[in-house]
Write a protein that holds these residues in place. Structure first.
Motif, PDB file in Angstrom:
ATOM      1  N   UNK A   1      32.701  43.069  44.123  1.00  9.73           N
ATOM      2  CA  UNK A   1      33.929  43.390  44.870  1.00  9.73           C
ATOM      3  C   UNK A   1      34.764  42.124  45.052  1.00  9.73           C
ATOM      4  N   UNK A   2      34.081  41.033  45.397  1.00  6.20           N
ATOM      5  CA  UNK A   2      34.789  39.764  45.625  1.00  6.20           C
ATOM      6  C   UNK A   2      35.478  39.283  44.354  1.00  6.20           C
ATOM      7  N   UNK A   3      34.869  39.548  43.212  1.00  2.00           N
ATOM      8  CA  UNK A   3      35.424  39.042  41.951  1.00  2.00           C
ATOM      9  C   UNK A   3      36.551  39.929  41.407  1.00  2.00           C
ATOM     10  N   UNK A   4      36.438  41.223  41.612  1.00  2.00           N
ATOM     11  CA  UNK A   4      37.363  42.136  40.923  1.00  2.00           C
ATOM     12  C   UNK A   4      38.376  42.834  41.824  1.00  2.00           C
ATOM     13  N   UNK A   5      38.122  42.912  43.111  1.00  2.00           N
ATOM     14  CA  UNK A   5      38.950  43.803  43.943  1.00  2.00           C
ATOM     15  C   UNK A   5      40.108  43.081  44.611  1.00  2.00           C
ATOM     16  N   UNK A   6      41.060  43.907  44.988  1.00  2.00           N
ATOM     17  CA  UNK A   6      42.171  43.476  45.843  1.00  2.00           C
ATOM     18  C   UNK A   6      41.813  43.958  47.249  1.00  2.00           C
ATOM     19  N   UNK A   7      42.141  43.181  48.274  1.00  2.00           N
ATOM     20  CA  UNK A   7      41.721  43.551  49.631  1.00  2.00           C
ATOM     21  C   UNK A   7      42.202  44.951  50.002  1.00  2.00           C
ATOM     22  N   UNK A   8      43.402  45.327  49.573  1.00  2.00           N
ATOM     23  CA  UNK A   8      43.918  46.663  49.909  1.00  2.00           C
ATOM     24  C   UNK A   8      43.014  47.740  49.298  1.00  2.00           C
ATOM     25  N   UNK A   9      42.510  47.493  48.103  1.00  2.00           N
ATOM     26  CA  UNK A   9      41.538  48.438  47.499  1.00  2.00           C
ATOM     27  C   UNK A   9      40.277  48.540  48.364  1.00  2.00           C
ATOM     28  N   UNK A  10      39.846  47.399  48.901  1.00  2.00           N
ATOM     29  CA  UNK A  10      38.630  47.392  49.727  1.00  2.00           C
ATOM     30  C   UNK A  10      38.879  48.159  51.029  1.00  2.00           C
ATOM     31  N   UNK A  11      40.076  48.012  51.598  1.00  2.00           N
ATOM     32  CA  UNK A  11      40.428  48.788  52.799  1.00  2.00           C
ATOM     33  C   UNK A  11      40.315  50.280  52.496  1.00  2.00           C
TER      34      UNK A  11
END
Ligand code: SDX
Length: 420
Positions: A75-85
């Motif tokens: 997640x840290x490598x591929x995601x955008x924070x908004x996606x994580x939200x």
């Protein structure tokens, strides 16, 4: 049905056992007091599960952290924070259309009511931004009174407005005019612009800073039943409104044993640096219990905090990209090296946690120490919201009301003042 047996005062009781898909075992004591008159006692709830949750999984012995099943490293490598939200709150990663719509919502709810600016006039410039954040979040409930009837919208409002409130508290502290959110910037870009732009000249967004902020927010996004998230669930269990529940989470996070540690880590590193950088001396002080190594230790992680591993690498990269040679980073690395060779720390499973390196990156980004725990809160916002929503949606949820073992005086007659 799986059972555990308890023998108490010669009486045998059978307690149901719950087993999670990751091998976690829970003894269900839901009927313990009714059947045995006994309760359990567990200071700090180190052995007590408060709920069942499908949001985040942690395996503390093996340094595993997953958001809705996705390993934190990926997640840290591929995601955008908004996606994580979106993932934490809704349970699945958004597709392109869902992400675009979600980003649009966050952009268009990032303004706060113009009257809320007046609240800032009452704060001293020295007001701690966590005090401002918790009270402003609670005050959002006065503008959106039907919070619990419109949960999806108010989750968006909190994710969208928290960065604005945080940036405004920073501008208040430094006596600069508020910079309003802009619709043409990303979530992280908007925050950096609100923090560092000035009316006199356009702010040049740095991709390095945007990437660093995105990573920091992701790594703080959720951590199952930590103190502040449990607080959000506790307050939400009384059917208090969403804003009040999140405001309580901000207050719990503020504590130096929890989110407030990142601010204390920097104070500690500065103290060691100003005292000649003698790391061994401060390790000895910690062993003599003269002070706690802030940013070390964790209730759950007993080998390493996977977030600290990622942040240590990121600290090197960000500072190098920004051309910053921060002596505190070297002190932090030496502190980790010395402590991890020392029996006192190893025997107590004390390793760097998420707060140990994060402050060095915030500092390199130009964020002042007093804002560090606010930054933690901005990251943890989706986690708090996801847990509040899950708690509220679980039919098993009841108002949280722990019991106690009374150790005070026995019954006695009231004494009039003349007889005392
Ligand atoms: C966060 O729960 C989460 O998930 C939290 C978090 C999240 O994402 O939400 O991960 C974020 O809060 C991280 C932790 C940040 N706090 C700090 O860095 C503050 C310093 N750390 C400690 O105060 C402590 O390690 C805690 C609070 C993190 C954990 O506390 P515990 O599990 O109650 O452990 P403890 O206080 O009972 O300590 C066990 C032993 C004791 O020694 P003995 O008395 O048994 O001999 O370890 C010692 C403590 O004295 N100890 C430390 C120490 N932490 C524990 N000794 C020196 N330095 C330390 N940092």
């Amino acid at each position: 049905m799986d059972k555990a047996k308890l023998i108490l005062d010669g009486q045998e009781y059978e307690l149901p056992v719950t087993r999670g898909p990751e091998g976690e075992v829970g003894i269900d004591i839901g009927k313990l007091r009714k059947e045995s008159r006994a309760i359990t006692l567990d200071y700090g709830y180190a052995n007590t599960g408060s709920c069942e949750s499908s949001i985040t999984f942690i395996d503390g012995e093996n340094g595993i952290l997953r958001y809705r099943g996705y390993p934190i490293e990926q997640v840290a490598e591929h995601a955008d924070f908004v996606e994580v939200c979106y993932l934490l709150v809704n349970g699945e990663l958004p597709n392109a259309d869902e992400l675009a719509a979600f980003k649009h919502e966050l952009t268009y709810h990032s303004m706060i009511h113009e009257d809320m600016k007046k609240f800032f006039e009452g704060y001293l410039p020295t007001a701690h931004p966590m005090a401002i954040l918790s009270s402003m979040i609670a005050s959002l409930s006065t503008y959106y009174p039907h919070a619990n009837e419109r949960v999806a919208l108010n989750i968006i409002r909190l994710l969208a407005k928290a960065p604005t409130l945080a940036a405004f508290s920073f501008k208040k502290a430094i006596g600069q005019p508020f910079i309003y959110p802009r619709n043409d910037l990303s979530y992280t870009g908007n925050f950096l612009n609100m923090m560092f732009a000035v009316p006199a000249e356009p702010y040049q967004l740095s991709p390095t800073l945007e990437r660093a902020l995105n990573l920091l927010l992701i790594l703080h996004a959720d951590h199952e039943q930590n103190c502040s998230t449990s607080t959000v669930r506790m307050v939400g269990s009384s059917d208090a409104n969403l804003f009040a529940s999140i405001s309580a989470g901000v207050c719990a996070l503020w504590g130096p044993l929890h989110g407030g540690a990142n601010q204390r880590v920097m104070d500690m590193l500065k103290m060691i640096h100003d005292d000649g950088g003698d790391v061994d001396k401060y390790v000895e002080k910690a062993k003599n219990r003269e002070f706690r190594l802030m940013g070390f230790g964790h209730r759950v992680y007993k080998n390493f905090d996977p977030r600290a591993t990622i942040l240590k690498k990121a600290a090197d990269e960000v500072l190098e990209e920004l051309g910053i040679n921060d002596p505190l980073l070297e002190i932090a690395k030496r502190l980790e090296e010395v402590a991890l060779r020392d029996e006192f720390f190893v025997s107590r499973n004390l390793y760097p946690n998420v707060d140990f390196y994060s402050g060095l990156i915030y500092s390199a980004m130009g964020i002042p120490t007093k804002m560090f725990t606010v930054m933690f809160a901005l990251g943890r916002m989706p986690g708090w919201l996801a847990h509040w929503k899950e708690n509220r949606g679980n039919p098993k949820t009841r108002i949280n009301r722990p019991r106690q073992i009374y150790t005070g005086e026995g019954a006695r007659d009231f004494k009039e003042i003349a007889d005392r």
